[in-house]
Scaffold this motif. Structure first.
Motif, PDB file in Angstrom:
ATOM      1  N   ALA A 287      18.117 -19.814 -20.644  1.00 25.89           N
ATOM      2  CA  ALA A 287      17.952 -18.740 -21.627  1.00 25.89           C
ATOM      3  C   ALA A 287      18.098 -17.402 -20.913  1.00 25.89           C
ATOM      4  O   ALA A 287      17.148 -16.874 -20.326  1.00 25.89           O
ATOM      5  CB  ALA A 287      16.592 -18.847 -22.310  1.00 25.89           C
ATOM      6  N   ARG A 288      19.296 -16.854 -20.958  1.00 27.10           N
ATOM      7  CA  ARG A 288      19.597 -15.643 -20.196  1.00 27.10           C
ATOM      8  C   ARG A 288      20.329 -14.634 -21.071  1.00 27.10           C
ATOM      9  O   ARG A 288      20.899 -14.982 -22.105  1.00 27.10           O
ATOM     10  CB  ARG A 288      20.497 -15.973 -18.994  1.00 27.10           C
ATOM     11  CG  ARG A 288      20.023 -17.117 -18.140  1.00 27.10           C
ATOM     12  CD  ARG A 288      21.054 -17.438 -17.070  1.00 27.10           C
ATOM     13  NE  ARG A 288      20.991 -18.827 -16.658  1.00 27.10           N
ATOM     14  CZ  ARG A 288      21.937 -19.450 -15.981  1.00 27.10           C
ATOM     15  NH1 ARG A 288      23.035 -18.789 -15.639  1.00 27.10           N
ATOM     16  NH2 ARG A 288      21.798 -20.715 -15.644  1.00 27.10           N
ATOM     17  N   GLY A 289      20.303 -13.406 -20.623  1.00 28.18           N
ATOM     18  CA  GLY A 289      21.038 -12.369 -21.335  1.00 28.18           C
ATOM     19  C   GLY A 289      21.504 -11.286 -20.393  1.00 28.18           C
ATOM     20  O   GLY A 289      20.976 -11.121 -19.283  1.00 28.18           O
ATOM     21  N   TRP A 290      22.524 -10.558 -20.852  1.00 26.72           N
ATOM     22  CA  TRP A 290      22.974  -9.361 -20.141  1.00 26.72           C
ATOM     23  C   TRP A 290      22.053  -8.203 -20.527  1.00 26.72           C
ATOM     24  O   TRP A 290      21.926  -7.878 -21.705  1.00 26.72           O
ATOM     25  CB  TRP A 290      24.411  -9.020 -20.517  1.00 26.72           C
ATOM     26  CG  TRP A 290      25.402 -10.106 -20.264  1.00 26.72           C
ATOM     27  CD1 TRP A 290      26.011 -10.900 -21.194  1.00 26.72           C
ATOM     28  CD2 TRP A 290      25.917 -10.529 -18.996  1.00 26.72           C
ATOM     29  NE1 TRP A 290      26.862 -11.783 -20.590  1.00 26.72           N
ATOM     30  CE2 TRP A 290      26.834 -11.586 -19.241  1.00 26.72           C
ATOM     31  CE3 TRP A 290      25.695 -10.126 -17.675  1.00 26.72           C
ATOM     32  CZ2 TRP A 290      27.528 -12.226 -18.216  1.00 26.72           C
ATOM     33  CZ3 TRP A 290      26.379 -10.767 -16.658  1.00 26.72           C
ATOM     34  CH2 TRP A 290      27.284 -11.795 -16.928  1.00 26.72           C
ATOM     35  N   HIS A 291      21.403  -7.601 -19.550  1.00 22.87           N
ATOM     36  CA  HIS A 291      20.484  -6.485 -19.784  1.00 22.87           C
ATOM     37  C   HIS A 291      21.256  -5.203 -19.494  1.00 22.87           C
ATOM     38  O   HIS A 291      21.505  -4.869 -18.331  1.00 22.87           O
ATOM     39  CB  HIS A 291      19.260  -6.633 -18.869  1.00 22.87           C
ATOM     40  CG  HIS A 291      18.092  -5.814 -19.275  1.00 22.87           C
ATOM     41  ND1 HIS A 291      17.630  -4.760 -18.545  1.00 22.87           N
ATOM     42  CD2 HIS A 291      17.269  -5.900 -20.365  1.00 22.87           C
ATOM     43  CE1 HIS A 291      16.563  -4.226 -19.130  1.00 22.87           C
ATOM     44  NE2 HIS A 291      16.337  -4.893 -20.240  1.00 22.87           N
ATOM     45  N   LEU A 292      21.656  -4.488 -20.538  1.00 25.36           N
ATOM     46  CA  LEU A 292      22.571  -3.367 -20.415  1.00 25.36           C
ATOM     47  C   LEU A 292      21.841  -2.101 -19.975  1.00 25.36           C
ATOM     48  O   LEU A 292      20.949  -1.611 -20.671  1.00 25.36           O
ATOM     49  CB  LEU A 292      23.278  -3.116 -21.747  1.00 25.36           C
ATOM     50  CG  LEU A 292      24.030  -4.310 -22.352  1.00 25.36           C
ATOM     51  CD1 LEU A 292      24.681  -3.896 -23.664  1.00 25.36           C
ATOM     52  CD2 LEU A 292      25.059  -4.856 -21.374  1.00 25.36           C
TER      53      LEU A 292
END
Length: 346
Positions: A287-292
């Motif tokens: 469960a990952r995301g790009w943190h902008l």
């Protein structure tokens, strides 16, 4: 007399092996594997996003939520709380089809209180707290839905990204999955001769630590144990974390002491309170995301870190106080007072 929260935490282990093993036997799926949509059924998720002046990231974040792959049996609602933005963020929220419910607060109150408003409005059994600059890969909500439990805090991970903009003024995202090791809870560079901002520890030599691996997916952080500068509550980061709605309400949500002024520690204290409620803190490596990063990332981070010391002091004080219980009335009072003055966006 009630025990201090720190003592309550010290009495709680974080051995979640029974939970993860039972899941794998029931589904035939590895705990850390991306989840096929058809497995995530009969769940009710409420995604709660506080936002303030996030025009650089919010459209992409909401697009990614609209693209999530979950079974039709999963009830997902997206709740956005605008913290009195001064740019076009409210218009973005009102026009985006991924948003099910949104309010604009009358004045700037800070992320913790805005998250409380969203949680109060939520109907799901599980609250997925995330940031307005966190772009999720398309299986994350399915990953959470199939693993959600009333006694589990499910931790996701972030890959900070300084993003170029395309001709449509939208961030250009890399292909593939975010790098797990980009999260400092996975690969952590400890500096030499510098007091750590959380524990105050000073190390003689620089070294690379691996908190996630070296603590066996946080198991070895139970009973109040630490890994250098890290403890179990610190692993709860609201960039992406799923918490049981009932437990969140029982502890009163985010503590009101973490106001709009300053940055940090509100999620750490929430983690401590939920551990005190008996929750296990379990990572979801997939469960990952790009943190902008914002356009002025360096300036923004310097400003945030400058406000951190008093928040750490408040956290340390709260850990000496009794564990929060019966917080529903207080959470309701605080949230409804803000909602009365708020504007409905959708």
């Amino acid at each position: 007399m009630a025990k201090p929260l720190a003592q309550v935490i010290a009495a709680q282990d974080n051995d979640h092996t029974t939970i993860t093993r039972d899941f794998q036997e029931r589904t035939g799926l590895d705990w850390h594997a991306p989840t096929p949509a058809h497995l995530a059924t009969d769940s009710r998720l409420s995604v709660v996003i506080p936002t303030r002046n996030n025009t650089h990231s919010l459209p992409t974040v909401l697009d990614a939520l609209a693209a999530q792959t979950t079974a039709t049996e999963v009830d997902v609602e997206v709740i956005v709380v605008d913290d009195a933005s001064t740019d076009s963020t409210p218009q973005i929220i009102a026009e985006h089809p991924a948003v099910d419910r949104a309010v604009r607060l009358a004045s700037h109150i800070g992320g913790p209180a805005a998250r409380n408003v969203g949680a109060y409005l939520a109907s799901g059994d599980t609250l997925v707290h995330m940031d307005a600059d966190m772009v999720l890969t398309n299986h994350v909500l399915a990953d959470i839905a199939v693993r959600a439990r009333p006694d589990a805090v499910l931790v996701g991970f972030r890959h900070n990204l300084t993003h170029p903009l395309g001709t449509d003024n939208r961030p250009i995202l890399p292909t593939g999955e975010p790098d797990l090791e980009a999260d400092h809870r996975v690969r952590w560079r400890a500096p030499a001769g510098v007091p750590m901002f959380y524990s105050g520890q000073v190390y003689d030599t620089e070294f690379i630590g691996h908190p996630l691996d070296d603590t066996r997916d946080f198991i070895d952080l139970g009973n109040g144990r630490t890994y250098h500068d890290w403890d179990l509550p610190r692993m709860v980061v609201t960039a992406l974390v799923a918490v049981p709605h009932a437990a969140f309400t029982a502890v009163g949500g985010f503590h009101p002491g973490f106001s709009a002024e300053g940055w940090g520690c509100e999620d750490t204290y929430l983690g401590a309170a939920l551990i005190g409620q008996g929750c296990k803190v379990i990572p979801l490596r997939q469960a990952r995301g790009w943190h902008l990063d914002p356009p002025d990332a360096d300036t923004a981070w310097k400003a945030k870190f400058a406000t951190f010391p008093p928040r750490v002091a408040l956290l340390r004080h709260l850990l000496t106080q009794p564990a929060p219980t019966a917080g529903e009335e207080d959470l309701t009072r605080r949230a409804t007072a803000l909602i009365r003055e708020a504007t409905t966006l959708t």
